[in-house]
Write a protein that holds these residues in place. Sequence first.
Motif, PDB file in Angstrom:
ATOM      1  N   ILE A 100       0.825  -1.215   0.000  1.00 30.60           N
ATOM      2  CA  ILE A 100       0.000   0.000   0.000  1.00 30.60           C
ATOM      3  C   ILE A 100       0.858   1.264   0.000  1.00 30.60           C
ATOM      4  O   ILE A 100       0.328   2.368   0.103  1.00 30.60           O
ATOM      5  CB  ILE A 100      -0.968   0.012   1.200  1.00 30.60           C
ATOM      6  N   GLY A 101       2.171   1.116  -0.090  1.00 31.41           N
ATOM      7  CA  GLY A 101       3.045   2.274  -0.215  1.00 31.41           C
ATOM      8  C   GLY A 101       3.467   2.919   1.078  1.00 31.41           C
ATOM      9  O   GLY A 101       4.164   3.937   1.066  1.00 31.41           O
ATOM     10  N   VAL A 102       3.063   2.354   2.213  1.00 30.75           N
ATOM     11  CA  VAL A 102       3.469   2.856   3.530  1.00 30.75           C
ATOM     12  C   VAL A 102       3.727   1.670   4.451  1.00 30.75           C
ATOM     13  O   VAL A 102       3.209   0.573   4.236  1.00 30.75           O
ATOM     14  CB  VAL A 102       2.416   3.788   4.159  1.00 30.75           C
ATOM     15  N   LEU A 103       4.536   1.916   5.494  1.00 28.13           N
ATOM     16  CA  LEU A 103       4.850   0.875   6.462  1.00 28.13           C
ATOM     17  C   LEU A 103       4.213   1.189   7.807  1.00 28.13           C
ATOM     18  O   LEU A 103       4.408   2.273   8.355  1.00 28.13           O
ATOM     19  CB  LEU A 103       6.368   0.753   6.657  1.00 28.13           C
ATOM     20  N   GLY A 104       3.448   0.235   8.334  1.00 33.35           N
ATOM     21  CA  GLY A 104       3.010   0.323   9.708  1.00 33.35           C
ATOM     22  C   GLY A 104       4.100  -0.227  10.604  1.00 33.35           C
ATOM     23  O   GLY A 104       5.107  -0.777  10.133  1.00 33.35           O
ATOM     24  N   PHE A 105       3.898  -0.106  11.908  1.00 32.63           N
ATOM     25  CA  PHE A 105       4.954  -0.552  12.815  1.00 32.63           C
ATOM     26  C   PHE A 105       5.225  -2.050  12.705  1.00 32.63           C
ATOM     27  O   PHE A 105       6.370  -2.487  12.739  1.00 32.63           O
ATOM     28  CB  PHE A 105       4.604  -0.208  14.264  1.00 32.63           C
ATOM     29  N   GLU A 106       4.177  -2.850  12.561  1.00 29.52           N
ATOM     30  CA  GLU A 106       4.398  -4.293  12.485  1.00 29.52           C
ATOM     31  C   GLU A 106       5.235  -4.663  11.258  1.00 29.52           C
ATOM     32  O   GLU A 106       6.109  -5.529  11.340  1.00 29.52           O
ATOM     33  CB  GLU A 106       3.064  -5.037  12.478  1.00 29.52           C
ATOM     34  N   GLU A 107       4.973  -4.022  10.135  1.00 30.45           N
ATOM     35  CA  GLU A 107       5.775  -4.297   8.941  1.00 30.45           C
ATOM     36  C   GLU A 107       7.226  -3.878   9.156  1.00 30.45           C
ATOM     37  O   GLU A 107       8.155  -4.577   8.733  1.00 30.45           O
ATOM     38  CB  GLU A 107       5.192  -3.563   7.737  1.00 30.45           C
ATOM     39  N   PHE A 108       7.399  -2.740   9.804  1.00 29.52           N
ATOM     40  CA  PHE A 108       8.739  -2.242  10.102  1.00 29.52           C
ATOM     41  C   PHE A 108       9.491  -3.239  10.983  1.00 29.52           C
ATOM     42  O   PHE A 108      10.629  -3.610  10.709  1.00 29.52           O
ATOM     43  CB  PHE A 108       8.604  -0.892  10.809  1.00 29.52           C
ATOM     44  N   ALA A 109       8.837  -3.709  12.043  1.00 31.41           N
ATOM     45  CA  ALA A 109       9.475  -4.637  12.974  1.00 31.41           C
ATOM     46  C   ALA A 109       9.729  -5.990  12.323  1.00 31.41           C
ATOM     47  O   ALA A 109      10.793  -6.594  12.498  1.00 31.41           O
ATOM     48  CB  ALA A 109       8.615  -4.799  14.221  1.00 31.41           C
ATOM     49  N   ARG A 110       8.752  -6.483  11.574  1.00 29.48           N
ATOM     50  CA  ARG A 110       8.916  -7.781  10.921  1.00 29.48           C
ATOM     51  C   ARG A 110      10.029  -7.736   9.874  1.00 29.48           C
ATOM     52  O   ARG A 110      10.784  -8.697   9.715  1.00 29.48           O
ATOM     53  CB  ARG A 110       7.605  -8.223  10.279  1.00 29.48           C
ATOM     54  N   GLY A 111      10.119  -6.618   9.161  1.00 30.04           N
ATOM     55  CA  GLY A 111      11.177  -6.475   8.169  1.00 30.04           C
ATOM     56  C   GLY A 111      12.554  -6.484   8.809  1.00 30.04           C
ATOM     57  O   GLY A 111      13.464  -7.187   8.360  1.00 30.04           O
ATOM     58  N   LEU A 112      12.704  -5.715   9.886  1.00 25.24           N
ATOM     59  CA  LEU A 112      13.990  -5.670  10.574  1.00 25.24           C
ATOM     60  C   LEU A 112      14.320  -6.989  11.254  1.00 25.24           C
ATOM     61  O   LEU A 112      15.490  -7.314  11.466  1.00 25.24           O
ATOM     62  CB  LEU A 112      13.986  -4.546  11.608  1.00 25.24           C
ATOM     63  N   SER A 113      13.296  -7.772  11.571  1.00 27.57           N
ATOM     64  CA  SER A 113      13.512  -9.057  12.245  1.00 27.57           C
ATOM     65  C   SER A 113      14.419  -9.977  11.436  1.00 27.57           C
ATOM     66  O   SER A 113      15.204 -10.747  11.993  1.00 27.57           O
ATOM     67  CB  SER A 113      12.166  -9.738  12.507  1.00 27.57           C
ATOM     68  N   VAL A 114      14.340  -9.879  10.120  1.00 25.78           N
ATOM     69  CA  VAL A 114      15.170 -10.713   9.250  1.00 25.78           C
ATOM     70  C   VAL A 114      16.652 -10.414   9.461  1.00 25.78           C
ATOM     71  O   VAL A 114      17.504 -11.284   9.280  1.00 25.78           O
ATOM     72  CB  VAL A 114      14.789 -10.486   7.770  1.00 25.78           C
ATOM     73  N   PHE A 115      16.951  -9.178   9.875  1.00 25.35           N
ATOM     74  CA  PHE A 115      18.343  -8.749  10.018  1.00 25.35           C
ATOM     75  C   PHE A 115      18.879  -8.947  11.432  1.00 25.35           C
ATOM     76  O   PHE A 115      20.012  -8.589  11.728  1.00 25.35           O
ATOM     77  CB  PHE A 115      18.471  -7.279   9.610  1.00 25.35           C
TER      78      PHE A 115
END
Length: 227
Positions: A100-115
Amino acid sequence: MVPQCLDGFQHFFAKLLSCCDLDLHRPARGLGDPERLARETVFSVSEIEALYELFKRISSAVVDDGLINKEEFQLALFRTNRRESLFADRVFDLFDTKHIGVLGFEEFARGLSVFYPNAPIEQKIDFSFKLYDLKQQGFIEREQVKQMVVATLAETGMNLADVVIEEIITKTFAETDTKQDGKIDKEEWRNLVYRHPSLLKNMTLQYLQEITITFPSFVFHSQVDDT
C-alpha cells in the motif's frame, strides 16, 4: 560484487539512530500488543518497545501520520528525499508486505527481524534472494544482477568499466546457474549462499541485538517480562 548490493543496509540501522533526535522520556503510546509481536518475530518485548520509539520518529519526519512512507524511509536512510536508490526501493518494497506504499509498525518490525543476528538463515536467504528478483518472478536474471550491481556502484561512488562488470556477472552465473538455463532460482541461490556464507554477512545488523543495551531508557513500562 554480489555482497556489495546488500552493503547499504548494513549502515541502515545506524543511520536511523543517528538521524533521529529521540525523546527518551516520553512514554510509548499506540504500541498495541508487543508480546504478540515478540512471539511472531525474533525480538524480545523490550526490543519491540525500543523499535517502536524509533519508528515513531521516522514516521513523523515528513507526514506525522504514524506510518512510514517511501520518502521518510529514504530520508532516514540517506538524510535526503532527493536521492534515488534502487536498493532502498527494494528494501522498502519487501518491508511493505501489504503493498500500500506505507509501512506500519508491524511491517517495520517484521522487516527488521530478518536482520537480527539470530534470525533463521533461511529467512535471510529468502530476503536476499527477493532483493535481486526485481520482477518478482521467482528467479534472478542476468540483467537484474547487473542492474543491482550498477546501481550499488553508483550509490557508493565506485566506478568499474562495463567489461569488468560483465566479467564479474559471467563468473557469478557460471558458478551459480547449475541448471544452465540463464537464470538463478531459489535453490541455486541457496546453494551459492551455503558455499559462500559471506554473502549473508550484510544481512545481519548487530545493532538490533544491542538496542536495549545501548539505549536502556527505551525500555518503558512493559507488563511482560522478557524470558
